[in-house]
Design a protein around this motif. Structure first.
Motif, PDB file in Angstrom:
ATOM      1  N   GLN A 123       0.825  -1.210   0.000  1.00 42.62           N
ATOM      2  CA  GLN A 123       0.000   0.000   0.000  1.00 42.62           C
ATOM      3  C   GLN A 123       0.860   1.261   0.000  1.00 42.62           C
ATOM      4  O   GLN A 123       0.547   2.239  -0.682  1.00 42.62           O
ATOM      5  N   ILE A 124       1.957   1.229   0.761  1.00 45.15           N
ATOM      6  CA  ILE A 124       2.870   2.376   0.766  1.00 45.15           C
ATOM      7  C   ILE A 124       3.474   2.567  -0.621  1.00 45.15           C
ATOM      8  O   ILE A 124       3.595   3.695  -1.112  1.00 45.15           O
ATOM      9  N   GLY A 125       3.811   1.446  -1.283  1.00 40.16           N
ATOM     10  CA  GLY A 125       4.302   1.527  -2.650  1.00 40.16           C
ATOM     11  C   GLY A 125       3.275   2.147  -3.578  1.00 40.16           C
ATOM     12  O   GLY A 125       3.610   2.948  -4.461  1.00 40.16           O
ATOM     13  N   MET A 126       2.001   1.791  -3.399  1.00 37.20           N
ATOM     14  CA  MET A 126       0.924   2.387  -4.203  1.00 37.20           C
ATOM     15  C   MET A 126       0.859   3.892  -3.998  1.00 37.20           C
ATOM     16  O   MET A 126       0.698   4.660  -4.954  1.00 37.20           O
ATOM     17  N   ALA A 127       0.992   4.324  -2.748  1.00 38.75           N
ATOM     18  CA  ALA A 127       0.917   5.756  -2.450  1.00 38.75           C
ATOM     19  C   ALA A 127       2.070   6.506  -3.101  1.00 38.75           C
ATOM     20  O   ALA A 127       1.879   7.573  -3.695  1.00 38.75           O
ATOM     21  N   PHE A 128       3.282   5.961  -3.008  1.00 41.47           N
ATOM     22  CA  PHE A 128       4.440   6.624  -3.616  1.00 41.47           C
ATOM     23  C   PHE A 128       4.359   6.597  -5.139  1.00 41.47           C
ATOM     24  O   PHE A 128       4.844   7.514  -5.811  1.00 41.47           O
ATOM     25  N   SER A 129       3.759   5.558  -5.705  1.00 41.80           N
ATOM     26  CA  SER A 129       3.682   5.458  -7.163  1.00 41.80           C
ATOM     27  C   SER A 129       2.760   6.510  -7.767  1.00 41.80           C
ATOM     28  O   SER A 129       2.775   6.708  -8.983  1.00 41.80           O
ATOM     29  N   THR A 130       1.976   7.195  -6.924  1.00 40.20           N
ATOM     30  CA  THR A 130       1.148   8.286  -7.462  1.00 40.20           C
ATOM     31  C   THR A 130       2.025   9.377  -8.064  1.00 40.20           C
ATOM     32  O   THR A 130       1.590  10.101  -8.957  1.00 40.20           O
ATOM     33  N   GLN A 131       3.284   9.489  -7.580  1.00 36.51           N
ATOM     34  CA  GLN A 131       4.224  10.433  -8.186  1.00 36.51           C
ATOM     35  C   GLN A 131       4.453  10.069  -9.646  1.00 36.51           C
ATOM     36  O   GLN A 131       4.503  10.939 -10.527  1.00 36.51           O
ATOM     37  N   SER A 132       4.580   8.765  -9.924  1.00 44.76           N
ATOM     38  CA  SER A 132       4.815   8.314 -11.287  1.00 44.76           C
ATOM     39  C   SER A 132       3.595   8.552 -12.174  1.00 44.76           C
ATOM     40  O   SER A 132       3.723   8.975 -13.323  1.00 44.76           O
ATOM     41  N   TRP A 133       2.415   8.267 -11.633  1.00 46.29           N
ATOM     42  CA  TRP A 133       1.197   8.537 -12.416  1.00 46.29           C
ATOM     43  C   TRP A 133       1.085  10.024 -12.719  1.00 46.29           C
ATOM     44  O   TRP A 133       0.693  10.420 -13.813  1.00 46.29           O
ATOM     45  N   GLY A 134       1.451  10.847 -11.751  1.00 48.06           N
ATOM     46  CA  GLY A 134       1.431  12.291 -11.986  1.00 48.06           C
ATOM     47  C   GLY A 134       2.422  12.691 -13.066  1.00 48.06           C
ATOM     48  O   GLY A 134       2.133  13.537 -13.913  1.00 48.06           O
ATOM     49  N   ALA A 135       3.620  12.046 -13.062  1.00 48.47           N
ATOM     50  CA  ALA A 135       4.638  12.353 -14.067  1.00 48.47           C
ATOM     51  C   ALA A 135       4.191  11.933 -15.461  1.00 48.47           C
ATOM     52  O   ALA A 135       4.515  12.583 -16.460  1.00 48.47           O
ATOM     53  N   ILE A 136       3.442  10.835 -15.533  1.00 43.09           N
ATOM     54  CA  ILE A 136       2.941  10.356 -16.822  1.00 43.09           C
ATOM     55  C   ILE A 136       1.849  11.280 -17.361  1.00 43.09           C
ATOM     56  O   ILE A 136       1.785  11.568 -18.561  1.00 43.09           O
ATOM     57  N   ILE A 137       1.009  11.782 -16.473  1.00 43.47           N
ATOM     58  CA  ILE A 137      -0.114  12.635 -16.878  1.00 43.47           C
ATOM     59  C   ILE A 137       0.324  14.080 -17.110  1.00 43.47           C
ATOM     60  O   ILE A 137      -0.267  14.798 -17.917  1.00 43.47           O
ATOM     61  N   ALA A 138       1.381  14.515 -16.429  1.00 41.63           N
ATOM     62  CA  ALA A 138       1.821  15.916 -16.483  1.00 41.63           C
ATOM     63  C   ALA A 138       2.015  16.465 -17.897  1.00 41.63           C
ATOM     64  O   ALA A 138       1.600  17.600 -18.182  1.00 41.63           O
ATOM     65  N   PRO A 139       2.641  15.710 -18.832  1.00 42.11           N
ATOM     66  CA  PRO A 139       2.825  16.274 -20.174  1.00 42.11           C
ATOM     67  C   PRO A 139       1.526  16.664 -20.855  1.00 42.11           C
ATOM     68  O   PRO A 139       1.491  17.618 -21.638  1.00 42.11           O
ATOM     69  N   PHE A 140       0.447  15.938 -20.555  1.00 45.19           N
ATOM     70  CA  PHE A 140      -0.832  16.263 -21.173  1.00 45.19           C
ATOM     71  C   PHE A 140      -1.385  17.578 -20.618  1.00 45.19           C
ATOM     72  O   PHE A 140      -1.931  18.402 -21.347  1.00 45.19           O
TER      73      PHE A 140
END
Length: 405
Positions: free
Chosen positions: A38-55
């Motif tokens: 679950q902690i890994g899931m929470a930290f991975s939101t940074q990656s999802w944000g990085a993927i979405i940021a260019p859009f």
């Protein structure tokens, strides 16, 4: 006067990130009783944000609205989401808010740069003086948590006081959101231009992967993000759990070291070359995790301090050198696309995988009594980084590419 406003913007931007992200793992494990996965899931939101940021930046900011106005709106929305994170009393309630927050925060990293660059005549000389205030903001946040409020002390953690980091950052986010509307006018620069998904994600730079050397560097960059994720996710919980006092404050040594080694980076690149500099950066990851595996809060505390201080070499000598190398390899028309591709591959895909692996390994070496076998946990990223080091050592050929550092 403009540089002062830009410096305040950078200070708040990274104060916000450093004020909650460093202690997130400790908070989730101790206050919300979250598992490693679950902690890994929470930290991975940074990656999802990085993927979405260019859009967000490419499809909206670059086309329709001033960068400073979008920056303001995103930080105000972020303040609201941060307040909900403060109120959440279990992981299930917490996760949607942290995911939403990172989706709105990660685009602001590009937006603050856009606002700063838009006001500078010579960014190569002026930007560093403004950007350093972001690092100072991160450091101040950590020092406040440890030495002003003592929210990361054993008693405070047991009492759930780390929750107040979200409230502190919500206030800072609201301040930056309002302040952003007073920043210099930064109109969109891509009005009327056609920008597709390929351009936004930097896929035009995929042609660089035909170069074997760049392919080795690219894959190594993705793989080294797995050890990097272990540091972000586990360093603060580890230091706190084994009894290191003022752990969050001590971790700011990493940012101090980052500034110092950034100054030393051009010297290493010019004297030793790119390959050796990149190898030093990867070797530092191995050494850092070995120090973490065998250090403790008592007689070998110095090993942990050195491990933290190695952050400057770990980050600057590999990731910053890599950005410089990517810029040198790409042609004039593909520089932005190449940087976008590397960012997507590392902070997006690489860190996403890294946080998932870190979560699994942490759970694998956690007993039913929630006691962590930290030595085993840290030896995994040490070994992984060593493998990446060897792959890069034997497969990346030294080249005479001109590096401007």
């Amino acid at each position: 006067m403009i540089n002062l406003r830009l410096s305040i913007m950078m200070f708040l931007q990274f104060f916000i990130w450093g004020g909650w992200f460093v202690t997130l793992g400790t908070y989730l494990a101790n206050t919300l009783a979250a598992s490693g996965g679950q902690i890994g899931m929470a930290f991975s939101t940074q990656s999802w944000g990085a993927i979405i940021a260019p859009f967000v930046v490419g499809l909206i900011a670059d086309r329709f609205f001033n960068a400073e106005r979008i920056l303001g709106v995103l930080h105000i929305v972020g303040a609201i989401l941060m307040y909900f994170m403060y109120q959440a009393d279990n992981f299930v309630a917490f996760y949607p808010y942290v995911l939403g927050y990172m989706v709105v925060y990660m685009p602001t990293l590009a937006l603050v740069n856009a606002v700063a660059f838009g006001q500078m005549q010579d960014p190569s000389k002026e930007f560093g003086k403004v950007r350093v205030w972001g690092t100072i903001g991160w450091i101040v946040a950590g020092l406040m948590i440890s030495y002003v409020f003592s929210w990361d002390s054993a008693v405070a953690i047991a009492d759930g006081q780390l929750r107040y980091t979200f409230l502190l950052c919500a206030v800072a986010s609201l301040l930056l959101g309002v302040f952003s509307f007073s920043l210099p006018n930064t109109p969109p620069k891509a009005v009327g231009q056609k920008t597709g998904i390929r351009e936004l994600l930097g896929l035009d730079a995929l042609v660089l992967l035909k170069d074997k050397n760049f392919l080795v560097f690219f894959l190594s960059s993705v793989l080294i993000c797995i050890p990097l994720a272990f540091y972000y996710q586990n360093a603060n919980p580890f230091l706190t759990e084994i009894g290191v006092e003022n752990a969050t404050g001590k971790m700011t040594l990493g940012q101090v070291s980052e500034v110092l080694f950034m100054l030393a980076l051009p010297i290493f690149l010019n004297r030793f070359g790119l390959k050796v500099t990149l190898l030093i950066g990867m070797a530092a990851w191995v050494l850092r995790y070995v120090l973490f595996a065998y250090g403790n809060a008592d007689e070998t505390l110095y090993m942990l301090i050195v491990g933290i201080a190695l952050h400057g070499i770990c980050y600057d000598f590999f990731f910053v050198s890599g950005q410089i190398y990517t810029d040198a390899k790409a042609g004039e028309s593909a520089k932005s696309a190449a940087q976008g591709l590397i960012t997507l591959a590392t902070y997006g895909v690489g860190m996403l995988v890294g946080f998932a692996v870190a979560g699994m390994i942490t759970d694998r070496y956690t007993t039913e009594a929630s006691v962590h076998e930290w030595q085993q946990i840290w030896l995994f990223p040490a070994a992984f980084a060593a493998v990446v080091f060897l792959i890069f050592l034997f497969m990346f050929k030294s080249e005479k590419e001109k590096i401007n550092a």
